[in-house]
Design a protein around this motif. Sequence first.
Motif, PDB file in Angstrom:
ATOM      1  N   MET A 146      -0.127 -31.626   0.860  1.00 48.91           N
ATOM      2  CA  MET A 146      -1.291 -31.378  -0.057  1.00 48.91           C
ATOM      3  C   MET A 146      -1.145 -32.040  -1.435  1.00 48.91           C
ATOM      4  SD  MET A 146      -4.034 -29.818   0.217  1.00 48.91           S
ATOM      5  CE  MET A 146      -4.614 -28.236   0.178  1.00 48.91           C
ATOM      6  N   ARG A 147       0.005 -32.205  -1.930  1.00 48.56           N
ATOM      7  CA  ARG A 147       0.136 -33.112  -3.173  1.00 48.56           C
ATOM      8  C   ARG A 147      -0.449 -34.600  -2.925  1.00 48.56           C
ATOM      9  NH1 ARG A 147       5.484 -31.406  -6.766  1.00 48.56           N
ATOM     10  NH2 ARG A 147       4.661 -29.317  -6.811  1.00 48.56           N
ATOM     11  N   ARG A 148       0.211 -35.205  -1.931  1.00 51.46           N
ATOM     12  CA  ARG A 148       0.008 -36.603  -1.586  1.00 51.46           C
ATOM     13  C   ARG A 148      -1.634 -36.766  -1.423  1.00 51.46           C
ATOM     14  NH1 ARG A 148       0.143 -41.608  -2.488  1.00 51.46           N
ATOM     15  NH2 ARG A 148       0.058 -42.852  -0.727  1.00 51.46           N
ATOM     16  N   LEU A 149      -2.295 -35.838  -0.629  1.00 56.11           N
ATOM     17  CA  LEU A 149      -3.783 -35.752  -0.457  1.00 56.11           C
ATOM     18  C   LEU A 149      -4.311 -35.663  -1.774  1.00 56.11           C
ATOM     19  CD1 LEU A 149      -6.198 -35.819   1.627  1.00 56.11           C
ATOM     20  CD2 LEU A 149      -6.058 -33.253   1.395  1.00 56.11           C
ATOM     21  N   PHE A 150      -4.107 -34.861  -2.682  1.00 56.24           N
ATOM     22  CA  PHE A 150      -4.542 -35.042  -3.849  1.00 56.24           C
ATOM     23  C   PHE A 150      -4.442 -36.183  -4.856  1.00 56.24           C
ATOM     24  CE2 PHE A 150      -4.781 -33.821  -8.434  1.00 56.24           C
ATOM     25  CZ  PHE A 150      -6.173 -33.153  -8.718  1.00 56.24           C
ATOM     26  N   SER A 151      -3.100 -36.659  -4.728  1.00 56.90           N
ATOM     27  CA  SER A 151      -2.942 -37.760  -5.280  1.00 56.90           C
ATOM     28  C   SER A 151      -3.819 -39.050  -4.865  1.00 56.90           C
ATOM     29  CB  SER A 151      -1.334 -38.282  -5.253  1.00 56.90           C
ATOM     30  OG  SER A 151      -1.123 -39.542  -5.592  1.00 56.90           O
ATOM     31  N   VAL A 152      -3.828 -39.223  -3.596  1.00 58.98           N
ATOM     32  CA  VAL A 152      -4.678 -40.277  -2.865  1.00 58.98           C
ATOM     33  C   VAL A 152      -6.179 -40.101  -3.157  1.00 58.98           C
ATOM     34  CG1 VAL A 152      -5.585 -41.630  -0.579  1.00 58.98           C
ATOM     35  CG2 VAL A 152      -3.114 -40.852  -1.136  1.00 58.98           C
ATOM     36  N   ILE A 153      -6.765 -38.965  -3.283  1.00 59.19           N
ATOM     37  CA  ILE A 153      -8.336 -38.634  -3.284  1.00 59.19           C
ATOM     38  C   ILE A 153      -8.299 -39.071  -4.793  1.00 59.19           C
ATOM     39  CG2 ILE A 153      -9.876 -36.639  -3.892  1.00 59.19           C
ATOM     40  CD1 ILE A 153      -9.030 -35.339  -1.186  1.00 59.19           C
ATOM     41  N   TYR A 173     -12.466 -37.348   1.058  1.00 60.35           N
ATOM     42  CA  TYR A 173     -11.532 -36.820   1.823  1.00 60.35           C
ATOM     43  C   TYR A 173     -11.282 -37.799   3.009  1.00 60.35           C
ATOM     44  CZ  TYR A 173      -9.474 -33.801   5.158  1.00 60.35           C
ATOM     45  OH  TYR A 173      -8.426 -33.063   6.279  1.00 60.35           O
ATOM     46  N   SER A 174     -12.266 -38.299   3.475  1.00 58.99           N
ATOM     47  CA  SER A 174     -11.883 -39.148   4.887  1.00 58.99           C
ATOM     48  C   SER A 174     -11.294 -40.370   4.439  1.00 58.99           C
ATOM     49  CB  SER A 174     -13.389 -39.424   5.470  1.00 58.99           C
ATOM     50  OG  SER A 174     -14.231 -40.151   4.724  1.00 58.99           O
ATOM     51  N   GLY A 175     -11.575 -40.969   3.217  1.00 62.04           N
ATOM     52  CA  GLY A 175     -10.916 -42.211   2.747  1.00 62.04           C
ATOM     53  C   GLY A 175      -9.458 -41.838   2.679  1.00 62.04           C
ATOM     54  N   ALA A 176      -9.141 -40.724   1.892  1.00 61.80           N
ATOM     55  CA  ALA A 176      -7.706 -40.351   1.562  1.00 61.80           C
ATOM     56  C   ALA A 176      -7.072 -40.283   2.826  1.00 61.80           C
ATOM     57  CB  ALA A 176      -7.584 -39.281   0.673  1.00 61.80           C
ATOM     58  N   VAL A 177      -7.750 -39.389   3.950  1.00 60.12           N
ATOM     59  CA  VAL A 177      -6.814 -39.197   5.185  1.00 60.12           C
ATOM     60  C   VAL A 177      -6.494 -40.541   5.900  1.00 60.12           C
ATOM     61  CG1 VAL A 177      -7.256 -38.113   7.463  1.00 60.12           C
ATOM     62  CG2 VAL A 177      -7.685 -36.810   5.365  1.00 60.12           C
ATOM     63  N   GLN A 178      -7.472 -41.351   5.838  1.00 62.49           N
ATOM     64  CA  GLN A 178      -7.071 -42.599   6.606  1.00 62.49           C
ATOM     65  C   GLN A 178      -5.881 -43.464   5.883  1.00 62.49           C
ATOM     66  OE1 GLN A 178      -8.354 -43.939   9.619  1.00 62.49           O
ATOM     67  NE2 GLN A 178      -9.488 -41.904   9.484  1.00 62.49           N
ATOM     68  N   ILE A 179      -5.919 -43.256   4.627  1.00 65.17           N
ATOM     69  CA  ILE A 179      -4.970 -44.204   3.823  1.00 65.17           C
ATOM     70  C   ILE A 179      -3.358 -43.232   4.213  1.00 65.17           C
ATOM     71  CG2 ILE A 179      -3.884 -44.403   1.440  1.00 65.17           C
ATOM     72  CD1 ILE A 179      -6.778 -45.174   0.562  1.00 65.17           C
ATOM     73  N   ILE A 180      -3.444 -41.982   4.195  1.00 59.43           N
ATOM     74  CA  ILE A 180      -2.135 -41.284   4.471  1.00 59.43           C
ATOM     75  C   ILE A 180      -1.891 -41.592   6.115  1.00 59.43           C
ATOM     76  CG2 ILE A 180      -1.289 -38.928   4.839  1.00 59.43           C
ATOM     77  CD1 ILE A 180      -2.935 -38.295   2.235  1.00 59.43           C
ATOM     78  N   LYS A 181      -2.564 -41.628   6.631  1.00 60.43           N
ATOM     79  CA  LYS A 181      -2.395 -41.890   8.158  1.00 60.43           C
ATOM     80  C   LYS A 181      -1.875 -43.402   8.335  1.00 60.43           C
ATOM     81  CE  LYS A 181      -5.808 -39.058  10.999  1.00 60.43           C
ATOM     82  NZ  LYS A 181      -6.716 -38.973  11.887  1.00 60.43           N
ATOM     83  N   LYS A 182      -2.083 -44.315   7.453  1.00 55.51           N
ATOM     84  CA  LYS A 182      -1.631 -45.669   7.550  1.00 55.51           C
ATOM     85  C   LYS A 182      -0.270 -45.833   7.201  1.00 55.51           C
ATOM     86  CE  LYS A 182      -6.021 -48.265   7.540  1.00 55.51           C
ATOM     87  NZ  LYS A 182      -6.815 -49.330   6.805  1.00 55.51           N
ATOM     88  N   GLU A 183       0.282 -44.971   6.220  1.00 51.54           N
ATOM     89  CA  GLU A 183       1.529 -44.772   5.642  1.00 51.54           C
ATOM     90  C   GLU A 183       2.592 -44.582   6.704  1.00 51.54           C
ATOM     91  OE1 GLU A 183       1.286 -42.117   2.402  1.00 51.54           O
ATOM     92  OE2 GLU A 183       0.082 -43.720   1.295  1.00 51.54           O
TER      93      GLU A 183
END
Length: 71
Positions: free
Chosen positions: A1-8, A61-71
């Motif tokens: 959750m922290r990572r998602l907030f950081s990317v968003i 949200y969708s942009g952040a999820v895509q970045i997290i998935k690529k990691e």
Amino acid sequence: MRRLFSVITSRHIVLAAIKVSLIVGTLLNLINQFDALLGEQEWRLGMAVLNYLVPYLVSSYSGAVQIIKKE
């Protein structure tokens, strides 16, 4: 959750989401409040805000999820 907030909240995601929100929100306002633009009804501020807020939230949200998935 922290990572998602950081990317968003990253600059890249925020700027991309603002661009999407401005385009989509403006189109939604033209469609949803056309009568208000013609002066036939009152301008609904709450709807106008939501027309920009929802595309911003979905895009970020969708942009952040895509970045997290690529990691």
